[in-house]
Design an enzyme around this catalytic site. Structure first.
Site, PDB file in Angstrom:
ATOM      1  N   TYR A   1       0.725  -1.058   0.130  1.00 39.08           N
ATOM      2  CA  TYR A   1      -0.276  -0.245   0.282  1.00 39.08           C
ATOM      3  C   TYR A   1       0.636   1.270  -0.646  1.00 39.08           C
ATOM      4  O   TYR A   1       0.434   2.066  -0.991  1.00 39.08           O
ATOM      5  CB  TYR A   1      -1.140  -0.292   1.307  1.00 39.08           C
TER       6      TYR A   1
ATOM      7  N   LYS B   1       0.794   4.089  -2.951  1.00 37.16           N
ATOM      8  CA  LYS B   1       0.285   5.620  -2.638  1.00 37.16           C
ATOM      9  C   LYS B   1       1.445   6.251  -2.842  1.00 37.16           C
ATOM     10  O   LYS B   1       1.627   7.801  -3.299  1.00 37.16           O
ATOM     11  CB  LYS B   1       0.122   5.789  -0.963  1.00 37.16           C
TER      12      LYS B   1
HETATM   13  P1  NAP Z   1     -13.690   2.217   1.460  1.00 40.18           P
HETATM   14  O1  NAP Z   1     -14.346   2.469   2.426  1.00 40.18           O
HETATM   15  O2  NAP Z   1     -12.345   0.459   1.665  1.00 40.18           O
HETATM   16  O3  NAP Z   1     -13.907   2.302   0.096  1.00 40.18           O
HETATM   17  C1  NAP Z   1     -13.288   1.938  -1.162  1.00 40.18           C
HETATM   18  C2  NAP Z   1     -14.009   1.531  -2.414  1.00 40.18           C
HETATM   19  O4  NAP Z   1     -13.435   2.072  -3.178  1.00 40.18           O
HETATM   20  C3  NAP Z   1     -15.472   0.154  -1.852  1.00 40.18           C
HETATM   21  O5  NAP Z   1     -16.356   0.481  -2.569  1.00 40.18           O
HETATM   22  C4  NAP Z   1     -14.548  -0.364  -3.184  1.00 40.18           C
HETATM   23  O6  NAP Z   1     -15.801  -1.396  -3.317  1.00 40.18           O
HETATM   24  C5  NAP Z   1     -14.062  -0.170  -4.007  1.00 40.18           C
HETATM   25  N1  NAP Z   1     -13.422  -0.600  -4.974  1.00 40.18           N
HETATM   26  C6  NAP Z   1     -12.110  -1.258  -4.136  1.00 40.18           C
HETATM   27  N2  NAP Z   1     -11.323  -1.672  -5.537  1.00 40.18           N
HETATM   28  C7  NAP Z   1     -12.164  -1.311  -6.516  1.00 40.18           C
HETATM   29  C8  NAP Z   1     -11.775  -1.663  -7.853  1.00 40.18           C
HETATM   30  N3  NAP Z   1     -11.232  -2.525  -8.129  1.00 40.18           N
HETATM   31  N4  NAP Z   1     -13.164  -1.053  -8.779  1.00 40.18           N
HETATM   32  C9  NAP Z   1     -13.261  -0.168  -8.931  1.00 40.18           C
HETATM   33  N5  NAP Z   1     -13.971   0.186  -7.058  1.00 40.18           N
HETATM   34  C10 NAP Z   1     -12.810  -0.681  -5.904  1.00 40.18           C
HETATM   35  O7  NAP Z   1     -12.252   2.617   1.693  1.00 40.18           O
HETATM   36  P2  NAP Z   1     -11.402   4.428   1.831  1.00 40.18           P
HETATM   37  O8  NAP Z   1     -11.381   4.734   3.000  1.00 40.18           O
HETATM   38  O9  NAP Z   1     -12.971   5.217   1.350  1.00 40.18           O
HETATM   39  O10 NAP Z   1     -10.959   5.054   1.115  1.00 40.18           O
HETATM   40  C11 NAP Z   1     -10.729   5.857   0.169  1.00 40.18           C
HETATM   41  C12 NAP Z   1      -9.395   5.876  -0.467  1.00 40.18           C
HETATM   42  O11 NAP Z   1      -8.949   6.679   0.386  1.00 40.18           O
HETATM   43  C13 NAP Z   1      -8.439   4.645  -0.781  1.00 40.18           C
HETATM   44  O12 NAP Z   1      -7.477   5.326  -2.327  1.00 40.18           O
HETATM   45  C14 NAP Z   1      -7.526   4.310   0.034  1.00 40.18           C
HETATM   46  O13 NAP Z   1      -6.281   3.808   0.012  1.00 40.18           O
HETATM   47  C15 NAP Z   1      -7.490   6.642   0.956  1.00 40.18           C
HETATM   48  N6  NAP Z   1      -7.334   6.522   2.435  1.00 40.18           N
HETATM   49  C16 NAP Z   1      -7.999   6.330   3.045  1.00 40.18           C
HETATM   50  C17 NAP Z   1      -7.711   6.608   4.057  1.00 40.18           C
HETATM   51  C18 NAP Z   1      -8.730   5.914   5.503  1.00 40.18           C
HETATM   52  O14 NAP Z   1      -7.995   6.678   6.705  1.00 40.18           O
HETATM   53  N7  NAP Z   1      -9.591   5.290   5.569  1.00 40.18           N
HETATM   54  C19 NAP Z   1      -6.218   7.164   4.318  1.00 40.18           C
HETATM   55  C20 NAP Z   1      -5.233   7.053   3.621  1.00 40.18           C
HETATM   56  C21 NAP Z   1      -5.801   7.114   1.987  1.00 40.18           C
HETATM   57  P3  NAP Z   1     -15.728  -2.734  -2.472  1.00 40.18           P
HETATM   58  O15 NAP Z   1     -16.307  -2.561  -1.937  1.00 40.18           O
HETATM   59  O16 NAP Z   1     -16.929  -2.958  -3.091  1.00 40.18           O
HETATM   60  O17 NAP Z   1     -14.706  -3.669  -2.513  1.00 40.18           O
END
Ligand code: NAP
Length: 258
Positions: free
Chosen positions: A159, A163
């Site tokens: 990851y 990133k």
């Molecule tokens: P999340 O709640 O897990 O949501 C991610 C979404 O992406 C889910 O709906 C998932 O679908 C979808 N997804 C996964 N693989 C995919 C694919 N191949 N094609 C299309 N859609 C796909 O994550 P989040 O926390 O909102 O994170 C969103 C972004 O922010 C990510 O890039 C993450 O790495 C980044 N981020 C998050 C955090 C944090 O603390 N949450 C911190 C830093 C960065 P499914 O539900 O069907 O799997």
């Protein structure tokens, strides 16, 4: 607030990937209140329904579209559908993401490949498929989701590499696309309360409440982040007034790196 009309006189259209829930859903809602029609892309079209409804309830058009961002034909089909049903996209938020955490000696090749595929190959394919619409319009915005994990995080070699890669990808696209009126920036969130961080707590065997309290205590702004914190930063990068801001990485982490 972005203008509701592009130079061609048609309503501006934004695509947000991974927008069925979490940060992507908050970004989709925010862009709708900023005046954009929004295409809600995620793996499962049915799962996009509640985000689509919240965009529509703010008076904008929305469509939910199934896509696997790491699959070329799936991306091409999804972007074509957005262009025909909502109009040519001029904003892309590469937000879809997964984690497959493990210490290096236990990390499988599949877990390495899966994470790099969704984040890096996904952002590459989506950006490639949409950039022609932006350069044709002479206006566009790409916002990529990086992470504080880009700076290193135990158990996240895959990851963190993905990133950090997003940051180099962002800077390079900003150099290539700036002359066409397209800015490209990245947001690196710290700890944000979503299903992704809930799963991390579960994997570590701690309650989500305790996990959040611990993370808040080590953050200079002593709280955890919300999806709306990230949506606000996306709104800035996408705004008309940010047209001279490109190739940047904004840490939204309650401190220098969360
Ligand atoms: P999340 O709640 O897990 O949501 C991610 C979404 O992406 C889910 O709906 C998932 O679908 C979808 N997804 C996964 N693989 C995919 C694919 N191949 N094609 C299309 N859609 C796909 O994550 P989040 O926390 O909102 O994170 C969103 C972004 O922010 C990510 O890039 C993450 O790495 C980044 N981020 C998050 C955090 C944090 O603390 N949450 C911190 C830093 C960065 P499914 O539900 O069907 O799997």
């Amino acid at each position: 607030m972005a203008p509701s009309n592009s130079g061609s006189g048609s309503q501006r259209v934004a695509i947000v990937t991974g927008a069925a829930r979490g940060i992507g859903a908050a970004v989709a809602r925010r862009l709708s209140t900023d005046g954009f029609h929004v295409a809600v892309l995620d793996l499962d079209e049915a799962a996009c329904a509640s985000t689509v409804e919240s965009v529509q309830s703010s008076g904008q058009e929305a469509v939910g579209v199934a896509v696997d961002v790491a699959d070329g034909p799936s991306v091409e089909a999804a972007v074509s559908r957005v262009a025909s049903e909502l109009g040519p996209p001029s904003v892309l938020v590469n937000n879809a993401g997964i984690t497959r955490d493990n210490l290096l000696f236990k990390m499988s090749e599949d877990d390495w490949d899966a994470v790099l595929r969704v984040h890096l190959r996904g952002a590459f394919l989506m950006s490639k498929a949409t950039q022609g619409h932006m350069t044709n319009a002479g206006w566009g915005r790409i916002v990529n989701l990086s992470s504080t994990s880009a700076l290193g995080n135990r158990g996240q070699a895959n990851y963190a590499a993905a990133k950090a890669g997003m940051q180099g990808f962002t800077k390079t696209l900003s150099i290539e696309l700036g002359r066409f009126g397209v800015t490209v920036n990245a947001i690196a969130p710290g700890f944000i309360v979503t299903d992704m961080t809930a799963q991390t707590a579960q994997r570590l065997g701690v309650s989500f409440a305790d996990f959040q309290a611990a993370r808040a205590a080590e953050t200079p702004v002593p709280r955890v982040g919300t999806p709306d914190d990230i949506a606000h930063a996306v709104s800035f990068f996408v705004s008309e007034g940010a047209s001279f801001v490109s190739g940047q990485v904004l840490y939204v982490a309650g401190g220098p790196r969360g």
